[in-house]
Write an enzyme that holds these catalytic residues in place. Sequence first.
Site, PDB file in Angstrom:
ATOM      1  N   TYR A 223       0.803  -1.233   0.000  1.00  0.00           N
ATOM      2  CA  TYR A 223       0.000   0.000   0.000  1.00  0.00           C
ATOM      3  C   TYR A 223       0.834   1.280   0.000  1.00  0.00           C
ATOM      4  CZ  TYR A 223      -3.740  -3.280   0.979  1.00  0.00           C
ATOM      5  OH  TYR A 223      -4.629  -4.330   0.889  1.00  0.00           O
TER       6      TYR A 223
ATOM      7  N   ASN B  71     -12.924   4.281  -1.718  1.00  0.00           N
ATOM      8  CA  ASN B  71     -12.138   3.062  -1.536  1.00  0.00           C
ATOM      9  C   ASN B  71     -12.770   2.337  -0.362  1.00  0.00           C
ATOM     10  OD1 ASN B  71     -10.362   1.004  -1.075  1.00  0.00           O
ATOM     11  ND2 ASN B  71      -8.511   2.254  -1.257  1.00  0.00           N
TER      12      ASN B  71
ATOM     13  N   HIS C  61     -15.393  -6.248  -1.582  1.00  0.00           N
ATOM     14  CA  HIS C  61     -15.442  -7.609  -2.112  1.00  0.00           C
ATOM     15  C   HIS C  61     -16.711  -8.363  -1.719  1.00  0.00           C
ATOM     16  CE1 HIS C  61     -11.443  -6.588  -3.231  1.00  0.00           C
ATOM     17  NE2 HIS C  61     -10.990  -6.595  -1.977  1.00  0.00           N
TER      18      HIS C  61
ATOM     19  N   HIS D 265      -8.823   1.604  -5.836  1.00  0.00           N
ATOM     20  CA  HIS D 265      -8.036   0.696  -5.005  1.00  0.00           C
ATOM     21  C   HIS D 265      -6.574   1.058  -5.198  1.00  0.00           C
ATOM     22  CE1 HIS D 265     -11.481  -1.736  -4.030  1.00  0.00           C
ATOM     23  NE2 HIS D 265     -11.824  -1.668  -5.303  1.00  0.00           N
TER      24      HIS D 265
HETATM   25  C1  DQA Z   1      -7.743  -2.054  -1.191  1.00  0.00           C
HETATM   26  C2  DQA Z   1      -7.719  -3.493  -1.697  1.00  0.00           C
HETATM   27  C3  DQA Z   1      -8.584  -4.387  -0.844  1.00  0.00           C
HETATM   28  O1  DQA Z   1      -8.554  -5.722  -1.333  1.00  0.00           O
HETATM   29  C4  DQA Z   1      -8.092  -4.400   0.575  1.00  0.00           C
HETATM   30  O2  DQA Z   1      -8.949  -5.182   1.389  1.00  0.00           O
HETATM   31  C5  DQA Z   1      -7.899  -3.036   1.135  1.00  0.00           C
HETATM   32  C6  DQA Z   1      -7.396  -1.973   0.280  1.00  0.00           C
HETATM   33  C7  DQA Z   1      -6.742  -1.164  -1.959  1.00  0.00           C
HETATM   34  O3  DQA Z   1      -6.862   0.048  -1.822  1.00  0.00           O
HETATM   35  O4  DQA Z   1      -5.854  -1.674  -2.624  1.00  0.00           O
HETATM   36  O5  DQA Z   1      -8.071  -2.827   2.335  1.00  0.00           O
HETATM   37  O6  DQA Z   1      -9.048  -1.525  -1.403  1.00  0.00           O
END
Ligand code: DQA
Length: 143
Positions: free
Chosen positions: A25, A76, A82, A102
């Site tokens: 991230y 986001n 999901h 995302h």
């Molecule tokens: C996310 C991707 C998701 O799968 C994950 O659960 C997140 C962050 C992203 O910003 O890449 O918490 O939304």
Amino acid sequence: MTGRRVLVLNGVNLGRLGSREPLIYGSTTHEQLAALCVQTGNEVGLDVEVRQTDDEAELVRWLHEAADSGAPVVLNSAAWSHYSYALRDACSQLTAPLVEVHISQVHAREEFRHTSVISGVATATITGLGVEGYRAALRFLAL
Ligand code: DQA
């Protein structure tokens, strides 16, 4: 600068950006991300407000607020994306464009991340551009 109001809404675990799995991230904190979004808004003439919550009900309330005020949304919804039909139903009530963001490239990760129940009601989805995805979403909403 004040312009059209846009809500940037971040869901569960995104308050931990910066320290949370930085290889996936990145190292930008949520506070820095919020400042980046406000600054991008200033550049393109949008009045950007950034919020984060770990409480799904709170996010639903914010989406209702955006629906009622006609505000575009950058969302986001993190892991909720999901599987939360409640969030999808809240998103489908929006009355202005919705851009789903995302940070990571969800399609290159675990299978459960390949599905988003939000995408079907979003104007666009940006995935894998890191925090730049938020800037791209805001620039689009300013067009
Ligand atoms: C996310 C991707 C998701 O799968 C994950 O659960 C997140 C962050 C992203 O910003 O890449 O918490 O939304």
